[in-house]
Scaffold this motif. Structure first.
Motif, PDB file in Angstrom:
ATOM      1  N   GLU A  95       0.676  -1.180   0.001  1.00 27.64           N
ATOM      2  CA  GLU A  95       0.063  -0.043   0.001  1.00 27.64           C
ATOM      3  C   GLU A  95       0.889   1.300   0.037  1.00 27.64           C
ATOM      4  OE1 GLU A  95      -3.739   1.817   2.516  1.00 27.64           O
ATOM      5  OE2 GLU A  95      -2.480   0.245   3.309  1.00 27.64           O
TER       6      GLU A  95
ATOM      7  N   SER B 116       2.522   1.698  -3.312  1.00 28.19           N
ATOM      8  CA  SER B 116       1.245   2.504  -4.434  1.00 28.19           C
ATOM      9  C   SER B 116       1.278   3.899  -3.968  1.00 28.19           C
ATOM     10  CB  SER B 116       0.292   1.665  -4.092  1.00 28.19           C
ATOM     11  OG  SER B 116      -1.004   2.138  -5.103  1.00 28.19           O
ATOM     12  N   LYS B 117       1.251   4.156  -2.819  1.00 28.60           N
ATOM     13  CA  LYS B 117       0.977   5.524  -2.468  1.00 28.60           C
ATOM     14  C   LYS B 117       2.144   6.450  -2.889  1.00 28.60           C
ATOM     15  CE  LYS B 117      -2.030   5.178   1.449  1.00 28.60           C
ATOM     16  NZ  LYS B 117      -2.134   5.240   2.943  1.00 28.60           N
ATOM     17  N   ARG B 118       3.292   5.978  -2.722  1.00 32.42           N
ATOM     18  CA  ARG B 118       4.519   6.620  -3.063  1.00 32.42           C
ATOM     19  C   ARG B 118       4.568   6.692  -4.576  1.00 32.42           C
ATOM     20  NH1 ARG B 118      10.246   5.226  -4.149  1.00 32.42           N
ATOM     21  NH2 ARG B 118      11.740   6.360  -3.004  1.00 32.42           N
ATOM     22  N   LYS B 119       4.155   5.876  -5.365  1.00 31.79           N
ATOM     23  CA  LYS B 119       4.216   6.028  -7.035  1.00 31.79           C
ATOM     24  C   LYS B 119       3.065   7.070  -7.201  1.00 31.79           C
ATOM     25  CE  LYS B 119       3.319   2.478  -9.659  1.00 31.79           C
ATOM     26  NZ  LYS B 119       2.852   1.458 -10.363  1.00 31.79           N
ATOM     27  N   SER B 120       2.028   7.155  -6.408  1.00 31.18           N
ATOM     28  CA  SER B 120       1.046   8.232  -6.839  1.00 31.18           C
ATOM     29  C   SER B 120       1.526   9.661  -6.464  1.00 31.18           C
ATOM     30  CB  SER B 120      -0.275   7.553  -5.924  1.00 31.18           C
ATOM     31  OG  SER B 120      -1.368   8.822  -6.332  1.00 31.18           O
ATOM     32  N   ILE B 121       1.976   9.926  -5.323  1.00 34.20           N
ATOM     33  CA  ILE B 121       2.308  11.205  -4.772  1.00 34.20           C
ATOM     34  C   ILE B 121       3.604  11.577  -5.689  1.00 34.20           C
ATOM     35  CG2 ILE B 121       3.491  12.362  -2.852  1.00 34.20           C
ATOM     36  CD1 ILE B 121       2.004  10.468  -1.033  1.00 34.20           C
TER      37      ILE B 121
ATOM     38  N   ASN C  80       4.187  10.846  -8.849  1.00 31.13           N
ATOM     39  CA  ASN C  80       3.655  10.740 -10.069  1.00 31.13           C
ATOM     40  C   ASN C  80       4.620   9.746 -10.926  1.00 31.13           C
ATOM     41  OD1 ASN C  80       2.211  11.327 -12.371  1.00 31.13           O
ATOM     42  ND2 ASN C  80       3.547  13.257 -13.097  1.00 31.13           N
ATOM     43  N   ASN C  81       4.990   8.758 -10.130  1.00 30.89           N
ATOM     44  CA  ASN C  81       5.731   7.508 -10.628  1.00 30.89           C
ATOM     45  C   ASN C  81       7.216   8.028 -10.911  1.00 30.89           C
ATOM     46  OD1 ASN C  81       6.390   4.818 -10.750  1.00 30.89           O
ATOM     47  ND2 ASN C  81       5.646   4.734 -12.874  1.00 30.89           N
TER      48      ASN C  81
END
Length: 197
Positions: free
Chosen positions: A26, A29-34, A36-37
């Motif tokens: 989780e 996934s949050k790290r990717k979203s914040i 912007n990958n």
């Protein structure tokens, strides 16, 4: 194919950490979203501090952050199929003694293949990005690009990228951003961008 994709079923798994592992997924996934990958890498000093604070090995943390920052390496790659034609491009960028140019794009049914040519008018062995360990191409959010190989010498380099879906035949309005990164294990990485309009 990476060894990561060939992992055998684990013979041992501690069920006590299943909830923590789900939370790790989780957080990734949050790290990717914040980000912007595009997370980049934490500064080396920061990694040292975290290693000390949490009783972890610094080199292990460096490895983890490198893998987290290199997700594209694990993304399934589109293999160009169904050759259509070759379209001339002739776009270039000049930086000091270096000349970057795109002469043409090979068009396939499902992808495009682009070659970036780099010529240097002088032999300069001290330039950081003469042999970068990583190259990326960014066109926009609608395209996936990956580096598929390269060759060359100190004064001439050819790099190849696969782009999907296929680019339009007319690429006059498309900007190609090439990102290079020179990995240094014991120092902060060196990098930069080459933009060809």
């Amino acid at each position: 194919m990476d060894n990561y994709q060939k992992d055998r079923p684990a013979k041992h798994y501690n069920e006590n950490i299943r909830i923590l592992d789900k939370q790790l997924c989780e957080l990734i996934s949050k790290r990717k979203s914040i980000s912007n990958n595009r997370p980049g890498l934490p500064p080396i000093q920061q990694i040292k501090e975290w290693a000390d604070e949490f009783g972890l090995y610094e080199n292990h943390l460096r490895y983890i952050f490198r893998v987290l920052g290199d997700e594209k390496r694990f993304q399934p790659k589109v293999e160009p199929t169904g050759f259509r034609n070759i379209k001339p491009v002739m776009k270039f960028y000049n930086e000091g003694t270096r000349f970057y140019y795109i002469t043409h794009i090979q068009q396939y049914n499902n992808a495009s293949v682009l070659n970036l040519h780099i010529d240097d008018s002088v032999e300069n062995r001290k330039q950081n990005h003469r042999k970068p360990t990583e190259w990326e191409l960014y066109i926009g959010p609608d395209y996936d690009c990956y580096f598929s190989g390269g060759s060359g010498s100190n004064q001439h380099i050819d790099l190849q990228f696969v782009i999907s879906p296929r680019l339009p035949d007319d690429v006059k309005e498309i900007t190609f951003k090439f990102i290079w990164r020179y990995r240094q294990f014991d120092k902060q990485d060196i990098g930069g961008e080459i933009i060809i309009n």
